[in-house]
Design a protein around this motif. Structure first.
Motif, PDB file in Angstrom:
ATOM      1  N   VAL A 176       2.845 -21.523  35.116  1.00 33.20           N
ATOM      2  CA  VAL A 176       2.770 -20.432  36.069  1.00 33.20           C
ATOM      3  C   VAL A 176       1.402 -20.446  36.731  1.00 33.20           C
ATOM      4  O   VAL A 176       0.371 -20.413  36.053  1.00 33.20           O
ATOM      5  CB  VAL A 176       3.028 -19.083  35.359  1.00 33.20           C
ATOM      6  N   GLN A 177       1.403 -20.483  38.064  1.00 29.94           N
ATOM      7  CA  GLN A 177       0.165 -20.624  38.803  1.00 29.94           C
ATOM      8  C   GLN A 177      -0.798 -19.495  38.520  1.00 29.94           C
ATOM      9  O   GLN A 177      -2.003 -19.687  38.398  1.00 29.94           O
ATOM     10  CB  GLN A 177       0.462 -20.696  40.301  1.00 29.94           C
ATOM     11  N   ILE A 178      -0.256 -18.292  38.385  1.00 28.31           N
ATOM     12  CA  ILE A 178      -1.111 -17.133  38.215  1.00 28.31           C
ATOM     13  C   ILE A 178      -1.779 -17.094  36.840  1.00 28.31           C
ATOM     14  O   ILE A 178      -2.762 -16.383  36.631  1.00 28.31           O
ATOM     15  CB  ILE A 178      -0.293 -15.851  38.467  1.00 28.31           C
ATOM     16  N   PHE A 179      -1.243 -17.847  35.870  1.00 29.73           N
ATOM     17  CA  PHE A 179      -1.811 -17.897  34.529  1.00 29.73           C
ATOM     18  C   PHE A 179      -2.653 -19.147  34.289  1.00 29.73           C
ATOM     19  O   PHE A 179      -3.173 -19.324  33.192  1.00 29.73           O
ATOM     20  CB  PHE A 179      -0.702 -17.837  33.481  1.00 29.73           C
ATOM     21  N   GLN A 180      -2.754 -20.007  35.274  1.00 29.65           N
ATOM     22  CA  GLN A 180      -3.542 -21.220  35.103  1.00 29.65           C
ATOM     23  C   GLN A 180      -5.029 -20.873  35.059  1.00 29.65           C
ATOM     24  O   GLN A 180      -5.489 -19.941  35.722  1.00 29.65           O
ATOM     25  CB  GLN A 180      -3.257 -22.207  36.229  1.00 29.65           C
ATOM     26  N   ASN A 181      -5.770 -21.644  34.278  1.00 27.91           N
ATOM     27  CA  ASN A 181      -7.221 -21.473  34.094  1.00 27.91           C
ATOM     28  C   ASN A 181      -7.573 -20.161  33.396  1.00 27.91           C
ATOM     29  O   ASN A 181      -8.718 -19.719  33.462  1.00 27.91           O
ATOM     30  CB  ASN A 181      -7.960 -21.549  35.439  1.00 27.91           C
ATOM     31  N   CYS A 182      -6.586 -19.514  32.756  1.00 23.12           N
ATOM     32  CA  CYS A 182      -6.882 -18.319  31.962  1.00 23.12           C
ATOM     33  C   CYS A 182      -7.355 -18.729  30.571  1.00 23.12           C
ATOM     34  O   CYS A 182      -7.214 -19.882  30.148  1.00 23.12           O
ATOM     35  CB  CYS A 182      -5.645 -17.425  31.850  1.00 23.12           C
ATOM     36  N   GLU A 183      -7.906 -17.769  29.861  1.00 20.20           N
ATOM     37  CA  GLU A 183      -8.389 -18.055  28.511  1.00 20.20           C
ATOM     38  C   GLU A 183      -7.225 -18.455  27.602  1.00 20.20           C
ATOM     39  O   GLU A 183      -6.117 -17.946  27.733  1.00 20.20           O
ATOM     40  CB  GLU A 183      -9.088 -16.820  27.936  1.00 20.20           C
ATOM     41  N   ALA A 184      -7.532 -19.369  26.670  1.00 19.93           N
ATOM     42  CA  ALA A 184      -6.490 -19.821  25.745  1.00 19.93           C
ATOM     43  C   ALA A 184      -5.999 -18.675  24.865  1.00 19.93           C
ATOM     44  O   ALA A 184      -4.809 -18.563  24.570  1.00 19.93           O
ATOM     45  CB  ALA A 184      -7.014 -20.962  24.882  1.00 19.93           C
ATOM     46  N   SER A 185      -6.925 -17.795  24.454  1.00 25.14           N
ATOM     47  CA  SER A 185      -6.518 -16.665  23.611  1.00 25.14           C
ATOM     48  C   SER A 185      -5.602 -15.705  24.368  1.00 25.14           C
ATOM     49  O   SER A 185      -4.687 -15.119  23.786  1.00 25.14           O
ATOM     50  CB  SER A 185      -7.759 -15.911  23.113  1.00 25.14           C
TER      51      SER A 185
ATOM     52  N   GLU B 233      -2.179 -17.219  24.360  1.00 23.93           N
ATOM     53  CA  GLU B 233      -1.569 -17.064  23.037  1.00 23.93           C
ATOM     54  C   GLU B 233      -0.999 -15.659  22.856  1.00 23.93           C
ATOM     55  O   GLU B 233       0.082 -15.482  22.275  1.00 23.93           O
ATOM     56  CB  GLU B 233      -2.609 -17.354  21.954  1.00 23.93           C
ATOM     57  N   GLU B 234      -1.712 -14.649  23.359  1.00 21.58           N
ATOM     58  CA  GLU B 234      -1.195 -13.286  23.273  1.00 21.58           C
ATOM     59  C   GLU B 234       0.056 -13.125  24.131  1.00 21.58           C
ATOM     60  O   GLU B 234       1.027 -12.462  23.729  1.00 21.58           O
ATOM     61  CB  GLU B 234      -2.270 -12.299  23.724  1.00 21.58           C
ATOM     62  N   LEU B 235       0.049 -13.737  25.311  1.00 18.49           N
ATOM     63  CA  LEU B 235       1.194 -13.604  26.199  1.00 18.49           C
ATOM     64  C   LEU B 235       2.419 -14.327  25.657  1.00 18.49           C
ATOM     65  O   LEU B 235       3.551 -13.870  25.844  1.00 18.49           O
ATOM     66  CB  LEU B 235       0.836 -14.153  27.587  1.00 18.49           C
TER      67      LEU B 235
ATOM     68  N   GLU C   9      -0.813  -4.433  28.314  1.00 20.04           N
ATOM     69  CA  GLU C   9      -1.372  -4.290  26.967  1.00 20.04           C
ATOM     70  C   GLU C   9      -2.299  -5.440  26.624  1.00 20.04           C
ATOM     71  O   GLU C   9      -3.366  -5.251  26.038  1.00 20.04           O
ATOM     72  CB  GLU C   9      -0.239  -4.193  25.949  1.00 20.04           C
ATOM     73  N   VAL C  10      -1.896  -6.654  27.014  1.00 19.47           N
ATOM     74  CA  VAL C  10      -2.729  -7.816  26.721  1.00 19.47           C
ATOM     75  C   VAL C  10      -3.977  -7.826  27.590  1.00 19.47           C
ATOM     76  O   VAL C  10      -5.091  -8.094  27.121  1.00 19.47           O
ATOM     77  CB  VAL C  10      -1.910  -9.108  26.916  1.00 19.47           C
ATOM     78  N   LEU C  11      -3.823  -7.507  28.880  1.00 14.65           N
ATOM     79  CA  LEU C  11      -4.962  -7.566  29.795  1.00 14.65           C
ATOM     80  C   LEU C  11      -5.989  -6.485  29.513  1.00 14.65           C
ATOM     81  O   LEU C  11      -7.140  -6.608  29.946  1.00 14.65           O
ATOM     82  CB  LEU C  11      -4.469  -7.452  31.237  1.00 14.65           C
ATOM     83  N   SER C  12      -5.598  -5.415  28.813  1.00 14.27           N
ATOM     84  CA  SER C  12      -6.573  -4.389  28.470  1.00 14.27           C
ATOM     85  C   SER C  12      -7.670  -4.922  27.570  1.00 14.27           C
ATOM     86  O   SER C  12      -8.777  -4.369  27.543  1.00 14.27           O
ATOM     87  CB  SER C  12      -5.870  -3.212  27.795  1.00 14.27           C
ATOM     88  N   GLU C  13      -7.373  -5.992  26.839  1.00 10.93           N
ATOM     89  CA  GLU C  13      -8.369  -6.613  25.974  1.00 10.93           C
ATOM     90  C   GLU C  13      -9.125  -7.746  26.670  1.00 10.93           C
ATOM     91  O   GLU C  13     -10.103  -8.258  26.123  1.00 10.93           O
ATOM     92  CB  GLU C  13      -7.701  -7.169  24.710  1.00 10.93           C
TER      93      GLU C  13
ATOM     94  N   PRO D 188     -10.551  -7.974  30.297  1.00 11.55           N
ATOM     95  CA  PRO D 188     -10.784  -7.499  31.672  1.00 11.55           C
ATOM     96  C   PRO D 188     -11.146  -8.620  32.643  1.00 11.55           C
ATOM     97  O   PRO D 188     -10.780  -8.564  33.817  1.00 11.55           O
ATOM     98  CB  PRO D 188     -11.936  -6.500  31.500  1.00 11.55           C
ATOM     99  N   GLN D 189     -11.879  -9.613  32.178  1.00 12.17           N
ATOM    100  CA  GLN D 189     -12.226 -10.722  33.080  1.00 12.17           C
ATOM    101  C   GLN D 189     -10.976 -11.483  33.510  1.00 12.17           C
ATOM    102  O   GLN D 189     -10.832 -11.848  34.687  1.00 12.17           O
ATOM    103  CB  GLN D 189     -13.209 -11.663  32.388  1.00 12.17           C
ATOM    104  N   ALA D 190     -10.059 -11.700  32.587  1.00 10.55           N
ATOM    105  CA  ALA D 190      -8.816 -12.387  32.944  1.00 10.55           C
ATOM    106  C   ALA D 190      -7.999 -11.545  33.911  1.00 10.55           C
ATOM    107  O   ALA D 190      -7.352 -12.080  34.824  1.00 10.55           O
ATOM    108  CB  ALA D 190      -8.010 -12.681  31.687  1.00 10.55           C
ATOM    109  N   GLN D 191      -8.041 -10.232  33.745  1.00 10.59           N
ATOM    110  CA  GLN D 191      -7.318  -9.369  34.672  1.00 10.59           C
ATOM    111  C   GLN D 191      -7.872  -9.508  36.088  1.00 10.59           C
ATOM    112  O   GLN D 191      -7.117  -9.565  37.064  1.00 10.59           O
ATOM    113  CB  GLN D 191      -7.410  -7.913  34.210  1.00 10.59           C
ATOM    114  N   THR D 192      -9.191  -9.583  36.204  1.00 11.56           N
ATOM    115  CA  THR D 192      -9.804  -9.758  37.528  1.00 11.56           C
ATOM    116  C   THR D 192      -9.391 -11.080  38.145  1.00 11.56           C
ATOM    117  O   THR D 192      -9.067 -11.152  39.342  1.00 11.56           O
ATOM    118  CB  THR D 192     -11.325  -9.679  37.394  1.00 11.56           C
ATOM    119  N   VAL D 193      -9.406 -12.145  37.325  1.00  8.74           N
ATOM    120  CA  VAL D 193      -9.019 -13.463  37.833  1.00  8.74           C
ATOM    121  C   VAL D 193      -7.564 -13.459  38.291  1.00  8.74           C
ATOM    122  O   VAL D 193      -7.227 -13.994  39.366  1.00  8.74           O
ATOM    123  CB  VAL D 193      -9.253 -14.535  36.742  1.00  8.74           C
TER     124      VAL D 193
END
Length: 571
Positions: free
Chosen positions: A346-355, A358-360, A452-456, A458-463
């Protein structure tokens, strides 16, 4: 000097036995090497269980292949001895940690019953051959004491194999074979003791044609024993007391055998049904519900086809329930190994943190859609996004026939509706109709799970919001002015919140100061009152006040005495 150097060299070099002991690794009881050694021990244990009894009851078998039996006997004894060495080099868990200290392992092993049984099973009872001759294999019956290793090997294999139910059936068949084998050997030995051919129950006279061969003797005994233990009947009636006792014992053994077989087979069938119920939803309840509600045949057929597709293609819709008993981290690793490759497409999840991924992954819900079924319709409220794992879906017009595009495996849709992107012209509404062309397997990720996952993170949410904004710009679905207005409104709101927070902090500070001043004033007043009390105690009392007090006390005393006399009265 040379002699001293020689002495030092000799003293510094470790003993050869220590080097040999260090070269032997410590085995993990849950590791592969220990598992394969257990499987190796199955062969000598089974050899002794099957062959020793057979050689003792069939003398021709013992005499004809004596050299072969001696070689196999001492090869099994060698494996028994190596098994003791392996036991001395197999670690154990203490507080969850593998103990590799050889002295601790040795002390623990020596104190167990297993060590005693292993020693007794290797007792040199073969020395009796020197006095009694080499044709008495019953001297080796102590080798049966190593049977616990056979059970341990079976238990480990049952937990490791991919087909535990099939292995349980195979293990049950092995046990049945061993019991019938032993019983057939005892039947032949009893026939030889009573006399061959004395009656119809015992083994026929070997002098008859065909009955002298060893193979015929064993097969006849095995067949006769099978008839007895299966209670099929069609066996000659016993004529002597020994034969009656043998038949009674076999009948009791057959009853226990049937109970064991029925219990084991019931357990296997129950486990298979339970596994099917855990992997696939129960369609019987749904079919009954459809019948009771008088659902039309066409819709009922679609439901049945959907269940049939899951069953035939081994597809699961309740992975969370299946993995619920695993620890959270282990469950995450399993889910990552299965689904991470799909989510990373998924393009929108690329380059996100590995952790974050894993939560998603733990939030993904597998779903299967039938041919012609709509995944979403235009105008629906978007509460989840979808990732195509397998199959094809079409973007269709409102008529449901015209196709604008076809989506295949690895693509996704609905991701913008679950991310709150400022200026999104479509809001959280679906902008297209998505219909499954065939059977399609999708992963569903809800907005609540993502939030719920993005609340932990915030940087990934911005990206992710930035990537979603870029996608909306390409699709001309982003209102820049509205976005700027929302950003300005958000900044103003945040500024007001910061002002309110500052005012609240100031009020709390002032209130704390007032409390401190009040406490200080209270302490000062209390101190002054106490000081005044001590000062007034030192003041002199006026004489008039002293006389008045004395008169009052005298009058009170007289009144008291008179009252006492009145109470006593004349005697």
């Amino acid at each position: 000097m040379s002699q001293n150097n020689k002495v030092k060299t000799t003293e510094s070099s470790p003993p050869a036995s220590t080097k040999a002991r260090k070269s032997i690794p410590i085995l993990d009881p849950s590791g592969d090497h220990y598992y394969w050694w257990l499987n190796t021990m199955v062969f000598p244990v089974m050899y002794n269980l099957v062959i020793i009894v057979c050689r003792a009851c069939f003398p021709d078998l013992q005499h004809s292949y004596l050299v072969v039996w001696l070689v196999l006997d001492y090869m099994s004894d060698l494996l028994y001895l190596l098994d003791i060495v392996v036991r001395f080099n197999t670690g154990f868990l203490e507080q969850g940690i593998l103990v590799v200290d050889r002295s601790s392992i040795s002390r623990r092993y020596v104190r167990t019953w297993s060590f005693l049984l292993d020693l007794v099973s290797l007792a040199p009872t073969d020395l009796g051959y020197l006095q009694l001759g080499p044709h008495i294999p019953t001297l080796r019956l102590n080798r049966f004491l190593r049977v616990p290793r056979l059970f341990e090997a079976f238990d480990r294999t049952e937990t490791r194999t991919a087909y535990p139910n099939a292995f349980r059936i195979a293990k049950l068949m092995i046990y049945i074979f061993v019991v019938i084998h032993w019983n057939s050997c005892l039947y032949f030995a009893l026939s030889r003791y009573l006399g061959f051919g004395r009656d119809a129950w015992v083994y026929p006279d070997p002098n008859l044609p065909g009955f002298e061969r060893l193979r015929r003797q064993y097969l006849y005994s095995f067949y006769f024993s099978t008839l007895i233990l299966t209670t099929v009947g069609d066996t000659p009636l016993p004529a002597r007391e020994e034969e009656y006792l043998f038949m009674v014992g076999d009948f009791l053994l057959a009853v226990m055998g049937f109970a064991t077989i029925m219990g084991s087979m019931s357990s296997v069938i129950y486990n298979m049904n339970t596994a099917d119920a855990a992997f696939y939803p129960d369609h019987a309840l749904v079919k009954k519900y459809l019948k009771l509600q008088h659902v039309n045949r066409r819709l009922e057929r679609r439901v049945i086809d959907w269940y049939q597709h899951l069953q035939i293609n081994k597809k699961m819709t309740n992975e969370v329930a299946i993995l619920q008993h695993l620890p959270e981290r282990l469950r995450a690793e399993v889910a990552v190994s299965v689904h991470l490759s799909t989510l990373s497409r998924v393009q929108i999840f690329q380059n996100c943190e590995a952790s974050l991924l894993e939560e998603l992954v733990l939030k993904l819900q597998p779903q299967t859609y039938s041919p012609g079924e709509y995944v979403c319709r235009k105008g629906d409220i978007g509460r989840e996004m979808y990732i195509i794992r397998e199959g094809q879906l079409a973007v269709v017009a409102d008529d449901g026939v015209t196709q604008y595009a076809v989506l295949g495996a690895g693509l996704y849709f609905g991701e913008i509706s679950i991310i709150n992107i400022k200026g999104n012209m479509s809001g959280n509404r679906r902008t297209a109709n998505i219909k499954s062309l065939g059977y399609s397997d999708l992963f569903c990720l809800s907005k609540e799970d993502l939030r719920e996952v993005l609340s932990e993170y915030p940087q990934a949410q911005t990206v992710m919001e930035e990537k979603g904004r870029e996608i909306l710009l390409k699709m001309n679905k982003l209102d820049v002015n509205a976005e700027a207005a929302e950003i300005a409104l958000q900044e103003a709101t945040e500024s007001r919140l910061r002002g309110l927070d500052q005012q609240l902090d100031d009020l709390q500070t002032k209130f704390a100061r007032l409390l401190a001043e009040l406490e200080s004033s209270a302490l000062k007043i209390a101190y002054r009152i106490e000081r005044l009390e001590w000062e007034t105690r030192e003041w002199p009392i006026p004489e008039g006040l002293v006389d008045a007090d004395a008169d009052d006390e005298g009058e009170a005393g007289e009144g008291t005495s008179k009252s006492e006399e009145g109470m006593v009265g004349p005697v």
